[in-house]
Design an enzyme around this catalytic site. Structure first.
Site, short mmCIF file in Angstrom:
data_model
loop_
_atom_site.label_atom_id
_atom_site.label_comp_id
_atom_site.label_asym_id
_atom_site.label_seq_id
_atom_site.Cartn_x
_atom_site.Cartn_y
_atom_site.Cartn_z
N ASP A 9 0.88 -1.15 0.00
CA ASP A 9 0.00 0.00 0.00
C ASP A 9 0.94 1.22 0.00
OD1 ASP A 9 -2.40 1.53 0.54
OD2 ASP A 9 -1.64 1.75 2.58
N LEU A 10 0.43 2.37 -0.36
CA LEU A 10 1.32 3.55 -0.42
C LEU A 10 1.12 4.47 0.80
CD1 LEU A 10 3.31 5.42 -1.86
CD2 LEU A 10 1.41 6.26 -3.26
N ASP A 11 -0.07 5.11 0.83
CA ASP A 11 -0.30 6.09 1.89
C ASP A 11 -0.30 5.41 3.26
OD1 ASP A 11 -0.64 8.12 0.02
OD2 ASP A 11 -2.78 7.75 -0.18
N THR A 17 1.51 10.31 3.44
CA THR A 17 0.68 11.20 2.63
C THR A 17 -0.72 11.33 3.21
OG1 THR A 17 0.55 9.28 1.22
CG2 THR A 17 1.79 11.13 0.38
N LYS A 45 -8.72 6.54 6.16
CA LYS A 45 -7.53 5.84 5.66
C LYS A 45 -7.91 4.78 4.64
CE LYS A 45 -4.27 5.90 9.49
NZ LYS A 45 -3.68 5.05 10.52
N GLY A 46 -7.32 4.86 3.47
CA GLY A 46 -7.51 3.82 2.46
C GLY A 46 -8.81 3.91 1.69
N SER A 114 -2.27 0.57 -4.29
CA SER A 114 -2.79 1.77 -3.62
C SER A 114 -4.14 2.15 -4.22
CB SER A 114 -1.81 2.93 -3.79
OG SER A 114 -2.41 4.14 -3.39
N ALA A 115 -5.03 2.65 -3.37
CA ALA A 115 -6.32 3.16 -3.86
C ALA A 115 -6.15 4.51 -4.54
CB ALA A 115 -7.28 3.30 -2.69
N ASN A 118 -3.34 9.13 -7.57
CA ASN A 118 -2.16 10.00 -7.60
C ASN A 118 -0.88 9.24 -7.27
OD1 ASN A 118 -3.47 12.67 -8.03
ND2 ASN A 118 -4.51 12.14 -6.13
N LYS A 144 -10.90 -1.41 -1.72
CA LYS A 144 -10.65 -2.23 -0.54
C LYS A 144 -11.86 -2.06 0.39
CE LYS A 144 -5.81 -0.84 -1.03
NZ LYS A 144 -4.68 -0.06 -0.50
N GLU A 168 0.11 -3.15 4.70
CA GLU A 168 -1.03 -2.22 4.78
C GLU A 168 -1.04 -1.48 6.12
OE1 GLU A 168 -3.73 -0.65 3.91
OE2 GLU A 168 -4.05 -1.36 1.87
N ASP A 169 -1.60 -0.25 6.08
CA ASP A 169 -1.79 0.51 7.33
C ASP A 169 -3.27 0.65 7.70
OD1 ASP A 169 -2.38 2.36 5.22
OD2 ASP A 169 -2.27 3.96 6.71
P1 B16 Z 1 -6.73 9.69 -4.39
P2 B16 Z 1 -3.69 3.98 -0.09
C1 B16 Z 1 -5.57 5.90 -0.35
O1 B16 Z 1 -4.29 5.41 -0.60
C2 B16 Z 1 -5.54 6.86 0.83
O2 B16 Z 1 -5.21 6.18 2.03
C3 B16 Z 1 -6.89 7.52 0.98
O3 B16 Z 1 -6.85 8.46 2.05
C4 B16 Z 1 -7.27 8.21 -0.33
O4 B16 Z 1 -8.56 8.80 -0.23
C5 B16 Z 1 -7.25 7.17 -1.46
O5 B16 Z 1 -5.97 6.59 -1.54
C6 B16 Z 1 -7.60 7.77 -2.80
O6 B16 Z 1 -6.61 8.68 -3.16
O7 B16 Z 1 -7.78 10.70 -4.05
O8 B16 Z 1 -5.34 10.25 -4.48
O9 B16 Z 1 -7.09 8.87 -5.63
O10 B16 Z 1 -3.66 4.04 1.41
O11 B16 Z 1 -4.60 2.91 -0.65
O12 B16 Z 1 -2.31 3.99 -0.71
MG MG Z 2 -2.85 3.24 3.30
#
Ligand code: B16
Ligand code: MG
Length: 226
Positions: A9-11, A17, A45-46, A114-115, A118, A144, A168-169
């Site tokens: 996972d990224l964030d 982030t 988160k996520g 990652s979701a 960006n 997810k 994952e976090d």
């Molecule tokens: P975006 P992850 C998720 O990333 C974030 O945790 C979540 O806060 C965010 O809303 C989601 O990505 C969508 O991100 O708006 O940049 O497409 O934790 O899955 O890496």
């Molecule tokens: Mg995350």
């Protein structure tokens, strides 16, 4: 158990982030004069972008048309894009850069699940895009806790789910990993991540030698959304 591939996972795992997402959402909530509740932060988160917007809007959600909601999400995203331009390798979470380089030096395939749409921009700003063998496309996967994004990453790495170790976090992410038939390493909040197969406070605690043996041949760089 020796794993053949790592999926991240990224964030919240590789970079903090989440604080930038929250800053951008908080700004939008302020502009709309919506109440901000700190207890919402863990739940965001996520979550994918439109689902996050619904949490922010709360009971005011019916006041906005679908078109207005798309415009609000886009306004938040513009703010987030400006914030991620400030990221640099110094923003990698502790242990993340070291682990990515350890895996890469042993030719172990590395995927991103990652979701975030960006994610490629974040990886570039952190100067770690080259570490990833495959970046799964979140716009082609159910959010997810559905397993889709992790399964897409495994397919992109040509690895069976059973030999993938995923990090994952977020609780929904841990559920997604396990639904995909993979082993989950939870990084961060022990209360939220108690279902994970392994728990770490941070990636600094992770001992890769216990989980991976080196691959003999370099892993090919596959197509991805980057
Ligand atoms: P975006 P992850 C998720 O990333 C974030 O945790 C979540 O806060 C965010 O809303 C989601 O990505 C969508 O991100 O708006 O940049 O497409 O934790 O899955 O890496
Ligand atoms: Mg995350």
């Amino acid at each position: 158990m020796s794993f053949h591939a790592a999926i991240f996972d990224l964030d919240g795992v590789i970079a903090d982030t989440a604080r930038l997402h929250l800053q951008a959402w908080r700004q939008l909530a302020k502009e709309l004069q919506l109440p901000w509740n700190d207890a919402m932060e863990e739940g965001l988160k996520g979550l994918e972008r439109m689902a996050s917007l619904e949490v922010i809007l709360g009971h005011r959600s019916p006041d906005f048309t679908d078109g207005e909601k798309v415009a609000l999400a886009s306004r938040k995203n513009d703010c987030y894009r400006a914030l991620i331009e400030t990221l640099s390798p110094a923003d990698l979470l502790p242990g993340a850069g070291e682990l990515l380089h350890w895996l890469r030096s042993r030719h172990i395939p590395i995927g991103l699940a990652s979701a975030s749409k960006n994610a490629p921009a974040v990886l570039n700003a952190l100067e770690i895009a080259d570490c990833f063998t495959y970046i799964a496309d979140p716009s082609a996967a159910a959010p997810k806790p559905a397993p889709d994004i992790f399964l897409a990453a495994a397919t992109g790495l040509a690895a069976e789910p059973a030999v993938c170790l995923a990090f994952e976090d977020a609780a929904a992410g841990v559920d997604a990993i396990q639904a995909a038939g993979m082993t989950a390493v939870g990084v961060g909040d022990r209360n939220a991540l108690q279902n994970a197969d392994h728990l770490l406070n941070s990636l600094v605690e992770f001992e890769p030698e216990r989980f991976f043996s080196a691959h003999n041949t370099p892993s090919p760089i596959s197509a991805s959304i980057a």
